[in-house]
Design a protein around this motif. Structure first.
Motif, mmCIF file in Angstrom:
data_model
loop_
_atom_site.group_PDB
_atom_site.id
_atom_site.type_symbol
_atom_site.label_atom_id
_atom_site.label_comp_id
_atom_site.label_asym_id
_atom_site.label_seq_id
_atom_site.Cartn_x
_atom_site.Cartn_y
_atom_site.Cartn_z
ATOM 1 N N ARG A 1 -1.634 12.670 22.928
ATOM 2 C CA ARG A 1 -1.570 11.208 22.850
ATOM 3 C C ARG A 1 -2.209 10.560 24.079
ATOM 4 O O ARG A 1 -3.025 9.657 23.980
ATOM 5 C CB ARG A 1 -0.108 10.802 22.706
ATOM 6 C CG ARG A 1 0.082 9.339 22.525
ATOM 7 C CD ARG A 1 1.432 9.014 21.922
ATOM 8 N NE ARG A 1 1.735 7.627 22.203
ATOM 9 C CZ ARG A 1 2.796 7.230 22.843
ATOM 10 N NH1 ARG A 1 3.709 8.096 23.250
ATOM 11 N NH2 ARG A 1 2.983 5.954 23.072
ATOM 12 N N TRP A 2 -1.828 11.060 25.257
ATOM 13 C CA TRP A 2 -2.383 10.467 26.488
ATOM 14 C C TRP A 2 -3.785 10.999 26.772
ATOM 15 O O TRP A 2 -4.584 10.309 27.407
ATOM 16 C CB TRP A 2 -1.475 10.745 27.684
ATOM 17 C CG TRP A 2 -0.142 10.077 27.605
ATOM 18 C CD1 TRP A 2 1.063 10.685 27.680
ATOM 19 C CD2 TRP A 2 0.137 8.667 27.421
ATOM 20 N NE1 TRP A 2 2.076 9.762 27.557
ATOM 21 C CE2 TRP A 2 1.539 8.525 27.393
ATOM 22 C CE3 TRP A 2 -0.656 7.533 27.272
ATOM 23 C CZ2 TRP A 2 2.155 7.290 27.233
ATOM 24 C CZ3 TRP A 2 -0.038 6.299 27.105
ATOM 25 C CH2 TRP A 2 1.348 6.192 27.082
ATOM 26 N N GLY A 3 -4.066 12.211 26.264
ATOM 27 C CA GLY A 3 -5.348 12.840 26.551
ATOM 28 C C GLY A 3 -6.543 12.030 26.072
ATOM 29 O O GLY A 3 -7.648 12.163 26.585
ATOM 30 N N ALA B 1 -4.521 17.124 30.724
ATOM 31 C CA ALA B 1 -4.571 15.910 29.897
ATOM 32 C C ALA B 1 -3.183 15.428 29.465
ATOM 33 O O ALA B 1 -3.068 14.486 28.686
ATOM 34 C CB ALA B 1 -5.438 16.156 28.672
ATOM 35 N N PHE B 2 -2.135 16.070 29.969
ATOM 36 C CA PHE B 2 -0.737 15.692 29.734
ATOM 37 C C PHE B 2 -0.301 16.000 28.306
ATOM 38 O O PHE B 2 0.516 16.862 28.098
ATOM 39 C CB PHE B 2 -0.504 14.217 30.088
ATOM 40 C CG PHE B 2 0.950 13.835 30.157
ATOM 41 C CD1 PHE B 2 1.868 14.615 30.839
ATOM 42 C CD2 PHE B 2 1.403 12.679 29.532
ATOM 43 C CE1 PHE B 2 3.218 14.267 30.894
ATOM 44 C CE2 PHE B 2 2.753 12.316 29.583
ATOM 45 C CZ PHE B 2 3.652 13.107 30.272
ATOM 46 N N ASN B 3 -0.809 15.285 27.311
ATOM 47 C CA ASN B 3 -0.578 15.657 25.912
ATOM 48 C C ASN B 3 -1.663 14.994 25.061
ATOM 49 O O ASN B 3 -2.476 14.230 25.579
ATOM 50 C CB ASN B 3 0.838 15.282 25.444
ATOM 51 C CG ASN B 3 1.090 13.788 25.493
ATOM 52 O OD1 ASN B 3 0.165 12.983 25.354
ATOM 53 N ND2 ASN B 3 2.341 13.401 25.694
ATOM 54 N N TYR C 1 -0.054 8.339 42.475
ATOM 55 C CA TYR C 1 -0.795 8.363 41.209
ATOM 56 C C TYR C 1 -0.188 9.391 40.273
ATOM 57 O O TYR C 1 0.537 10.304 40.691
ATOM 58 C CB TYR C 1 -2.292 8.644 41.438
ATOM 59 C CG TYR C 1 -2.622 10.074 41.832
ATOM 60 C CD1 TYR C 1 -2.686 10.455 43.164
ATOM 61 C CD2 TYR C 1 -2.860 11.050 40.848
ATOM 62 C CE1 TYR C 1 -2.989 11.765 43.522
ATOM 63 C CE2 TYR C 1 -3.162 12.356 41.193
ATOM 64 C CZ TYR C 1 -3.219 12.716 42.534
ATOM 65 O OH TYR C 1 -3.505 14.010 42.886
ATOM 66 N N CYS C 2 -0.512 9.228 38.972
ATOM 67 C CA CYS C 2 -0.143 10.232 37.953
ATOM 68 C C CYS C 2 -1.328 10.283 36.986
ATOM 69 O O CYS C 2 -2.477 10.138 37.421
ATOM 70 C CB CYS C 2 1.178 9.870 37.281
ATOM 71 S SG CYS C 2 1.173 8.263 36.468
ATOM 72 N N SER C 3 -1.089 10.478 35.684
ATOM 73 C CA SER C 3 -2.219 10.536 34.747
ATOM 74 C C SER C 3 -2.855 9.160 34.586
ATOM 75 O O SER C 3 -4.071 9.002 34.666
ATOM 76 C CB SER C 3 -1.772 11.044 33.380
ATOM 77 O OG SER C 3 -1.268 12.346 33.498
ATOM 78 N N LEU C 4 -2.006 8.147 34.355
ATOM 79 C CA LEU C 4 -2.536 6.805 34.081
ATOM 80 C C LEU C 4 -1.927 5.708 34.953
ATOM 81 O O LEU C 4 -2.501 4.629 35.073
ATOM 82 C CB LEU C 4 -2.271 6.454 32.600
ATOM 83 C CG LEU C 4 -3.169 7.168 31.592
ATOM 84 C CD1 LEU C 4 -2.583 7.076 30.184
ATOM 85 C CD2 LEU C 4 -4.575 6.596 31.599
ATOM 86 N N GLY C 5 -0.753 5.973 35.500
ATOM 87 C CA GLY C 5 -0.123 4.958 36.363
ATOM 88 C C GLY C 5 1.284 4.572 35.929
ATOM 89 O O GLY C 5 1.852 3.613 36.474
ATOM 90 N N ILE C 6 1.845 5.302 34.963
ATOM 91 C CA ILE C 6 3.162 4.938 34.441
ATOM 92 C C ILE C 6 4.266 5.667 35.210
ATOM 93 O O ILE C 6 5.155 5.039 35.796
ATOM 94 C CB ILE C 6 3.230 5.215 32.921
ATOM 95 C CG1 ILE C 6 2.124 4.437 32.213
ATOM 96 C CG2 ILE C 6 4.609 4.844 32.366
ATOM 97 C CD1 ILE C 6 1.857 4.852 30.788
ATOM 98 N N ARG C 7 4.185 7.002 35.245
ATOM 99 C CA ARG C 7 5.183 7.753 36.019
ATOM 100 C C ARG C 7 5.104 7.382 37.496
ATOM 101 O O ARG C 7 6.131 7.283 38.183
ATOM 102 C CB ARG C 7 4.958 9.267 35.858
ATOM 103 C CG ARG C 7 5.384 9.818 34.518
ATOM 104 C CD ARG C 7 5.018 11.283 34.381
ATOM 105 N NE ARG C 7 3.591 11.512 34.260
ATOM 106 C CZ ARG C 7 3.015 12.696 34.170
ATOM 107 N NH1 ARG C 7 3.760 13.786 34.215
ATOM 108 N NH2 ARG C 7 1.712 12.827 34.036
ATOM 109 N N SER C 8 3.878 7.176 37.975
ATOM 110 C CA SER C 8 3.724 6.893 39.414
ATOM 111 C C SER C 8 4.385 5.570 39.795
ATOM 112 O O SER C 8 4.855 5.409 40.919
ATOM 113 C CB SER C 8 2.251 6.892 39.813
ATOM 114 O OG SER C 8 1.491 6.122 38.929
#
Ligand SMILES: O=S(=O)([O-])[S-]
Length: 163
Positions: free
Chosen positions: A150-152, A146-148, A94-101
């Motif tokens: 935009r993603w927060g 919250a990463f940044n 997992y990551c913040s939303l599922g993109i990096r992961s």
């Protein structure tokens, strides 16, 4: 009457957020790693090894219980292979939303791990649904990195940390 209007507003808001998250993940992932929902993970958490594919400062603020930090920029194939010997291990990354992961999931797949799933909506969705996250003392916390900005915006149900 007002009660019903509030309920309607709430339902519309939830479906809109879910739709937008679906759109975002549709656009930003390749579905190369199968998704698992936060509800499915919550129900079977003890069956999975959880890998956190965010940066250390994000992990340090909070993470899922018992998650192993693998990072993203400094992901090390050697270290993973030393730590996870069994290639059949059921893994949720997992990551913040599922993109990096998803990208880390692809690397794991190349290394021969064959039982990997990607957490749909990541730690944001997990926390949005009210499931617990843990700080570096392994205590439950409301804070999530919250990463940044935009993603927060995808994180609703947490104390957002940006540094
Ligand atoms: O890449 S991300 O899902 O952590 S924003």
């Amino acid at each position: 009457m007002r009660f019903f209007i509030n309920i309607l507003f709430f339902i519309t808001f939830i479906s809109y957020s879910q739709d937008s998250l679906n759109n975002l993940l549709e656009r930003s992932t390749k579905h190369s790693i199968p998704f698992i929902s936060v509800e499915q993970l919550k129900a079977h958490q003890q069956n999975f090894l959880l890998l956190d594919a965010r940066e250390w400062e994000e992990f340090h603020i909070s993470h899922l219980q018992n998650a192993l930090w693998v990072g993203y920029k400094n992901f090390s194939a050697e270290e993973i292979q030393q730590q996870i010997k069994n290639k059949e291990t059921p893994i949720v990354v997992y990551c913040s939303l599922g993109i990096r992961s998803e990208k880390i999931g692809e690397q794991l797949k190349k290394l021969g791990y064959n039982n990997i799933q990607n957490l749909y909506g990541g730690i944001f969705e997990w926390k949005n649904k009210g499931y617990p996250v843990f700080n570096n003392q392994e205590q439950i916390t409301e804070k999530v990195h919250a990463f940044n900005k935009r993603w927060g915006k995808w994180l609703h149900n947490a104390e957002k940390v940006y540094e």
